[in-house]
Design an enzyme around this catalytic site. Structure first.
Site, PDB file in Angstrom:
ATOM      1  N   LYS A 173       0.845  -1.203   0.000  1.00 30.32           N
ATOM      2  CA  LYS A 173       0.000   0.000   0.000  1.00 30.32           C
ATOM      3  C   LYS A 173       0.885   1.259   0.000  1.00 30.32           C
ATOM      4  O   LYS A 173       0.599   2.249  -0.674  1.00 30.32           O
ATOM      5  CB  LYS A 173      -0.928  -0.010   1.215  1.00 30.32           C
ATOM      6  N   LYS A 241      -0.257  11.396   6.494  1.00 31.79           N
ATOM      7  CA  LYS A 241      -0.066  10.242   7.394  1.00 31.79           C
ATOM      8  C   LYS A 241       0.637   9.117   6.625  1.00 31.79           C
ATOM      9  O   LYS A 241       1.618   8.544   7.090  1.00 31.79           O
ATOM     10  CB  LYS A 241      -1.453   9.812   7.882  1.00 31.79           C
TER      11      LYS A 241
END
Ligand code: NAP
Length: 301
Positions: A173, A241
């Protein structure tokens, strides 16, 4: 084989439509959301409401978490009244949030101690993919456990690929996010360049989007930049993030990430301007400021 009873924790931009697709596929779903009003919406559509992640775990054989960041996953799974307090042996916890690969391994080990399986199964495809049930899901964990959970994941995603052991789903990811921001940066540079040259940008996008330079970012976010639509599919704060996770992992491995690091810095400038809750397409505003041009204003007849 008996159908899994699904639990879902975190009904945000992504979690809400993913839950809706599980209900549409015929699964019984128990939901929990920190802000209860969002869970009430799902109850109206057929879900059962739980008062805590612990209660979700007590009532489910597959428990999905889709919350914001690493500490949030740790809190709903390992914290007080968390999943770990209610989960039964042989159940599966599937974390579909994007979080730290290392923290994922720690959470998996804690669950394994209780005889509970874990898959890290972060997604790509954005809000549209969540709504359409066409997410790309990259899975870390035991391959047999994935096969058991495949029907559940198929209700939410189209491509479901096993990429390795726990944590590797999250690593892939992060690779995905490197590809996304590099591409987004190219879209922004291209639009500012062509806009400054006086080209009609709607036509320019139409002309290139199906060729070798075409991409999801260009086709979906390019037109939004022109329309000055900065509503979030994926928020700048959440991308930061993720880029924090990427740059930390890069530092640890001493892997240079020049473009990703640059985009990370550019997003800091957007956050400082109060744009943290805007969509990632707001990146265009940073380059517009430097270039002295606003791409949406390049209008032609
Ligand atoms: P979001 O709309 O901000 O939703 C976050 C959800 O997590 C909310 O339901 C929130 O509850 C819950 N939550 C956060 N912290 C919590 C905590 N400490 N305890 C309990 N619940 C907590 O975010 P999103 O866009 O759905 O993203 C969710 C995850 O998917 C993130 O990891 C993100 O990086 C990833 N992701 C997002 C996209 C996208 O396009 N949006 C694409 C791929 C992956 P409240 O309602 O109470 O705030």
């Amino acid at each position: 084989m008996e159908r899994e009873q699904v639990g879902f924790i975190g009904l945000g931009i992504m979690g809400l439509p993913m839950t809706r697709n599980l209900l549409k596929a015929g699964f019984q779903v128990v939901v929990y959301n920190r802000t209860a009003s969002k869970a009430a919406q799902m109850v109206a559509e057929g879900a059962q409401m739980a008062g805590s992640p612990k209660e979700v775990a007590q009532k489910s054989s597959v428990i999905i978490t889709m919350v914001s960041d690493t500490p949030d996953v740790e809190s709903v799974i390992l914290g007080k009244n968390g999943v770990i307090d209610g989960v039964r042996p042989e159940s599966v916890v599937i974390d579909m949030s994007t979080i730290s690969p290392q923290a994922t391994q720690v959470v998996a080990a804690r669950l394994n101690e209780k005889g509970v399986h874990m898959l890290d199964a972060p997604v790509s495809g954005g809000e549209q993919g969540a709504i359409a049930g066409t997410l790309s899901i990259m899975v870390g964990g035991d391959a047999g456990v994935l096969e058991r959970c495949r029907p559940v994941l198929e209700a939410m995603g189209k491509s479901i690929i096993h990429v390795g052991t726990n944590g590797m789903g999250q690593t892939v990811k992060l690779m995905n996010q490197i590809l996304v921001v590099g591409n987004l940066n190219a879209v922004v540079e291209a639009l500012v360049f062509a806009g400054k040259s006086g080209v009609d940008l709607e036509k320019a996008i139409a002309a290139v989007k199906d060729g070798a330079a075409g991409s999801w970012q260009l086709a979906n976010l390019g037109p939004r930049m022109l329309k000055r639509d900065f509503r979030p599919g994926f928020m700048v704060d959440l991308m930061q993030k993720d880029l924090n996770l990427v740059t930390k992992a890069g530092d640890a491995m001493k892997v240079p990430l020049p473009v990703t690091s640059l985009v990370h810095q550019m997003y800091y400038s957007l956050q400082a301007a109060g744009e943290g809750k805007s969509g990632t397409q707001a990146l265009v505003k940073v380059l517009e400021l430097i270039a002295g041009i606003e791409v949406g204003q390049t209008k032609h007849t």
